[in-house]
Enzyme design. Structure first.
Site, PDB file in Angstrom:
ATOM      1  N   SER A  81     -83.559-110.409 -38.749  1.00  0.00           N
ATOM      2  CA  SER A  81     -84.417-109.587 -39.612  1.00  0.00           C
ATOM      3  C   SER A  81     -84.927-110.389 -40.812  1.00  0.00           C
ATOM      4  O   SER A  81     -85.876-109.980 -41.471  1.00  0.00           O
ATOM      5  CB  SER A  81     -83.649-108.360 -40.106  1.00  0.00           C
ATOM      6  OG  SER A  81     -82.599-108.761 -40.956  1.00  0.00           O
ATOM      7  N   HIS A  82     -84.292-111.509 -41.110  1.00  0.00           N
ATOM      8  CA  HIS A  82     -84.795-112.398 -42.163  1.00  0.00           C
ATOM      9  C   HIS A  82     -85.249-113.740 -41.592  1.00  0.00           C
ATOM     10  O   HIS A  82     -85.317-114.734 -42.300  1.00  0.00           O
ATOM     11  CB  HIS A  82     -83.732-112.611 -43.248  1.00  0.00           C
ATOM     12  CG  HIS A  82     -83.612-111.444 -44.166  1.00  0.00           C
ATOM     13  ND1 HIS A  82     -82.697-110.457 -43.985  1.00  0.00           N
ATOM     14  CD2 HIS A  82     -84.337-111.094 -45.259  1.00  0.00           C
ATOM     15  CE1 HIS A  82     -82.847-109.530 -44.934  1.00  0.00           C
ATOM     16  NE2 HIS A  82     -83.826-109.898 -45.721  1.00  0.00           N
ATOM     17  N   SER A  90     -86.846-112.305 -49.291  1.00  0.00           N
ATOM     18  CA  SER A  90     -85.793-113.198 -48.810  1.00  0.00           C
ATOM     19  C   SER A  90     -84.418-112.554 -48.958  1.00  0.00           C
ATOM     20  O   SER A  90     -84.204-111.713 -49.823  1.00  0.00           O
ATOM     21  CB  SER A  90     -85.847-114.531 -49.555  1.00  0.00           C
ATOM     22  OG  SER A  90     -85.249-114.422 -50.808  1.00  0.00           O
ATOM     23  N   ALA A  91     -83.499-112.944 -48.080  1.00  0.00           N
ATOM     24  CA  ALA A  91     -82.127-112.447 -48.164  1.00  0.00           C
ATOM     25  C   ALA A  91     -81.479-113.045 -49.412  1.00  0.00           C
ATOM     26  O   ALA A  91     -81.691-114.219 -49.730  1.00  0.00           O
ATOM     27  CB  ALA A  91     -81.356-112.854 -46.921  1.00  0.00           C
ATOM     28  N   LEU A  92     -80.682-112.255 -50.092  1.00  0.00           N
ATOM     29  CA  LEU A  92     -80.079-112.748 -51.339  1.00  0.00           C
ATOM     30  C   LEU A  92     -79.038-113.839 -51.089  1.00  0.00           C
ATOM     31  O   LEU A  92     -78.842-114.711 -51.941  1.00  0.00           O
ATOM     32  CB  LEU A  92     -79.454-111.591 -52.126  1.00  0.00           C
ATOM     33  CG  LEU A  92     -80.435-110.554 -52.681  1.00  0.00           C
ATOM     34  CD1 LEU A  92     -79.681-109.505 -53.487  1.00  0.00           C
ATOM     35  CD2 LEU A  92     -81.507-111.203 -53.546  1.00  0.00           C
ATOM     36  N   ARG A 100     -62.221-109.792 -41.819  1.00  0.00           N
ATOM     37  CA  ARG A 100     -63.206-110.861 -41.703  1.00  0.00           C
ATOM     38  C   ARG A 100     -63.754-111.197 -43.082  1.00  0.00           C
ATOM     39  O   ARG A 100     -64.040-110.309 -43.884  1.00  0.00           O
ATOM     40  CB  ARG A 100     -64.337-110.378 -40.803  1.00  0.00           C
ATOM     41  CG  ARG A 100     -65.229-111.490 -40.293  1.00  0.00           C
ATOM     42  CD  ARG A 100     -66.077-111.020 -39.134  1.00  0.00           C
ATOM     43  NE  ARG A 100     -66.856-109.835 -39.519  1.00  0.00           N
ATOM     44  CZ  ARG A 100     -67.546-109.110 -38.657  1.00  0.00           C
ATOM     45  NH1 ARG A 100     -67.539-109.411 -37.381  1.00  0.00           N
ATOM     46  NH2 ARG A 100     -68.236-108.063 -39.067  1.00  0.00           N
ATOM     47  N   LYS A 141     -70.614 -93.578 -55.902  1.00  0.00           N
ATOM     48  CA  LYS A 141     -70.319 -94.948 -56.349  1.00  0.00           C
ATOM     49  C   LYS A 141     -71.446 -95.895 -55.936  1.00  0.00           C
ATOM     50  O   LYS A 141     -71.916 -96.699 -56.747  1.00  0.00           O
ATOM     51  CB  LYS A 141     -68.970 -95.410 -55.788  1.00  0.00           C
ATOM     52  CG  LYS A 141     -67.781 -94.601 -56.314  1.00  0.00           C
ATOM     53  CD  LYS A 141     -66.442 -95.120 -55.781  1.00  0.00           C
ATOM     54  CE  LYS A 141     -65.287 -94.267 -56.306  1.00  0.00           C
ATOM     55  NZ  LYS A 141     -63.959 -94.752 -55.836  1.00  0.00           N
ATOM     56  N   GLU A 143     -82.938-100.328 -39.674  1.00  0.00           N
ATOM     57  CA  GLU A 143     -81.985 -99.682 -38.754  1.00  0.00           C
ATOM     58  C   GLU A 143     -82.478 -98.279 -38.373  1.00  0.00           C
ATOM     59  O   GLU A 143     -82.386 -97.861 -37.219  1.00  0.00           O
ATOM     60  CB  GLU A 143     -80.646 -99.597 -39.474  1.00  0.00           C
ATOM     61  CG  GLU A 143     -79.451 -99.338 -38.610  1.00  0.00           C
ATOM     62  CD  GLU A 143     -78.930-100.607 -37.955  1.00  0.00           C
ATOM     63  OE1 GLU A 143     -78.268-100.491 -36.933  1.00  0.00           O
ATOM     64  OE2 GLU A 143     -79.208-101.712 -38.474  1.00  0.00           O
ATOM     65  N   ALA A 192     -76.995-104.100 -48.790  1.00  0.00           N
ATOM     66  CA  ALA A 192     -77.839-103.063 -49.375  1.00  0.00           C
ATOM     67  C   ALA A 192     -76.946-101.997 -49.977  1.00  0.00           C
ATOM     68  O   ALA A 192     -75.874-101.700 -49.439  1.00  0.00           O
ATOM     69  CB  ALA A 192     -78.725-102.445 -48.307  1.00  0.00           C
TER      70      ALA A 192
END
Lengths: 351, 351
Positions: free
Chosen positions: A60-61, A135-137, A318, A244, A201, A193
């Site tokens: 996706s990026h 762009s992805a962070l 993980r 939150k 999605e 996100a």
């Protein structure tokens, strides 16, 4: 939870694929961006983030984003030849005006100055302004962890997400990223996100004609809704983790919006004015030098962080970027597989 | 979701109450802490956070905490006479060694220096080390927002919480707080645990003999569990928001642990060695001066934040500290009601 696997991050059929080396991915992106008149620094900087996305298995990026880059250009919402302007506004603060270009060139221009300030003072912050942002962070965090720094980054997007207890879209999907440098190992980096899921999605469920799980979105009245089209076109997405996650989304609006004199997600969506292209606005990045905090204790203390990571892994948890680093190793060794439909769509851009 | 209202934050019966003015709350706390030999600065600083907790309707951070303060002292886990030592370790970084005392005196000692650095440089950070920590983070954020600064704070606790995908307790409840100053209004402040709920909430269910909802905890094998005693004594609590909350909890371990040369939650629990008292370790606080980021634009930009808050409130979303500020107004006007059992327990401390 849902019938659609989140690894299918774009809507293209993966069965029918084209194999490419990372060098070929780089060459294709370069050709497309050059064809549309992006200047050399933009061609190179944007290409490197697309290559990094494909390489790390974040399709996706990856190359997929070329389509929206060109759409954004055609809609007149990004400057292909912007020369960013750096402002050293306070001893520990920088702002860089991207002048309406994509964020990457602005970030690369400011990066060495941010690193210098963080190492000189212990902590420093950078606001990127007036950029088209896609762009992805994690890609912005990595050069900082590579320099041995602890880093945070966040950016608003378009007003698609409802505040907890509200009924209307107001916040963006507002990603938040954090990185911790590790000696002789890829950094500990997370990037997520503050919305329950990525907008793409929900888009995938619409294309597949499938309902979305409860908790992802609401209808125009703010009621729970499992119809993806209603959520996307008339309703709102929800934040992760209830009030939150909503509080964190509000924080991102504030610190990567007004704090750096840039747009909130609502303002970015208004600026978009129906063009449905990449969000416009700012990004905040904070860098901390652990060696300035720790001095002579640095080696011992940073080893205690490794103990924490080992305890996580030993019990089966993980580390956040583990999947990405595994994909990276594989892609560097074997290249990547791009869907034929996507490949053809990209080639059509330059035909 | 659960039969027990979270406003019942301590286990005392609220029907049978004692009315106290805030001045009386202050006097009672002062008497108890003096009786146990806390030095003047500790008596005053700890008392002010207890008064603030009672005043703002956060009874779990109010007078109730006197009991655990004294328990912590009796267990030899807090120094009643510590004199903190401030270290100006880098132009934008401070560390203060609390010398084993409660965090409050250390924080108050460092606070003016943190504010000065943030205003001079634009951003600054403070690590509080070697403190016994029980105060609510919003109480540490408020003096910074009062000074016109944007602020973050976080602290580990005891290893009670399982990392997402794991099976054993490793993280603390690791609260995270953020504050944004508002002109002529109480600040926008949130302060939440990265665990699904506070540990006290599960304790309340145990005392009431009620099961906890799914998603709060696991048993010793890491399986979902609704028995509060099993979760508290043999299992683990869960983070909020799945792997995202877990990532934030890990971040708190790192930046308020090894980054400032202090204990992780696992180390704090080991230090506790079964005493079951207040957690020991550090706290990280970051302060940013929006006026340094914005210069002449400050007034206009900060007004845009107000627009965001108005949009939230207009659609029915509550600002994070709204309930606390309402309780504050009421308490200042009318005083507070303390359970008679709690009042008697406290009076017994000095009999």
């Amino acid at each position: 939870m849902t019938a659609i696997d989140s690894s299918q991050q774009h809507a293209y059929d993966k069965v029918d694929t084209v194999h490419m080396t990372l060098e070929e991915v780089r060459a294709l992106s370069t050709r497309v961006l050059e064809h549309y008149g992006f200047t050399r620094p933009h061609v190179e900087a944007v290409t490197e983030t697309l290559v990094a996305g494909e390489r790390d298995g974040c399709s996706s990026h990856g190359l997929y984003r070329l389509l929206s880059c060109i759409n954004t250009l055609k809609a007149g919402k990004v400057a292909p030849d912007a020369t960013p302007e750096l402002h050293d506004i306070a001893p520990a603060l920088l702002r860089i005006d991207a002048k309406g270009g994509f964020s990457q060139v602005a970030y690369l221009t400011a990066l060495p100055h941010l690193i210098d300030k963080a190492k000189a003072l212990g902590i420093a912050a950078l606001g990127i302004n007036h950029c088209a942002h896609f762009s992805a962070l994690w890609a912005d965090i990595e050069p900082l962890t590579d320099a041995g720094l602890v880093a945070f980054a966040c950016t608003p997007s378009h007003a698609w997400v409802m505040p907890a207890g509200g009924s209307k879209p107001l916040f963006g999907t507002n990603p938040l990223a954090f990185g911790w440098p590790r000696p002789d190992k890829p950094a500990f980096i997370f990037d997520f996100a503050t919305s329950m899921v990525a907008r793409g999605e929900i888009e995938l469920h619409r294309r597949a004609g499938k309902p979305i799980p409860e908790g992802w979105g609401v209808d125009a009245e703010g009621n729970p809704c499992t119809d993806p089209a209603t959520v996307l076109d008339h309703g709102a997405m929800l934040t992760f983790g209830g009030h939150k996650g909503s509080a964190l989304a509000a924080m991102v609006e504030l610190i990567a919006g007004p704090l750096i004199a840039d747009m909130t997600s609502a303002e970015s969506l208004a600026f978009d004015a129906g063009a449905k292209v990449t969000s416009m606005g700012g990004e905040l990045i904070i860098a901390i030098d652990p060696h300035r905090f720790l001095g002579a204790q640095a080696e011992t203390e940073l080893a205690r962080a490794e103990t924490l990571f080992e305890s996580m892994v030993a019990q089966g948890a993980r580390l956040p970027s583990q999947r990405r680093y595994l994909a990276r190793e594989k892609s560097i060794r074997e290249g990547v597989w791009i869907s034929k439909t996507l490949y053809n769509d990209i080639c059509n851009l330059i035909r």
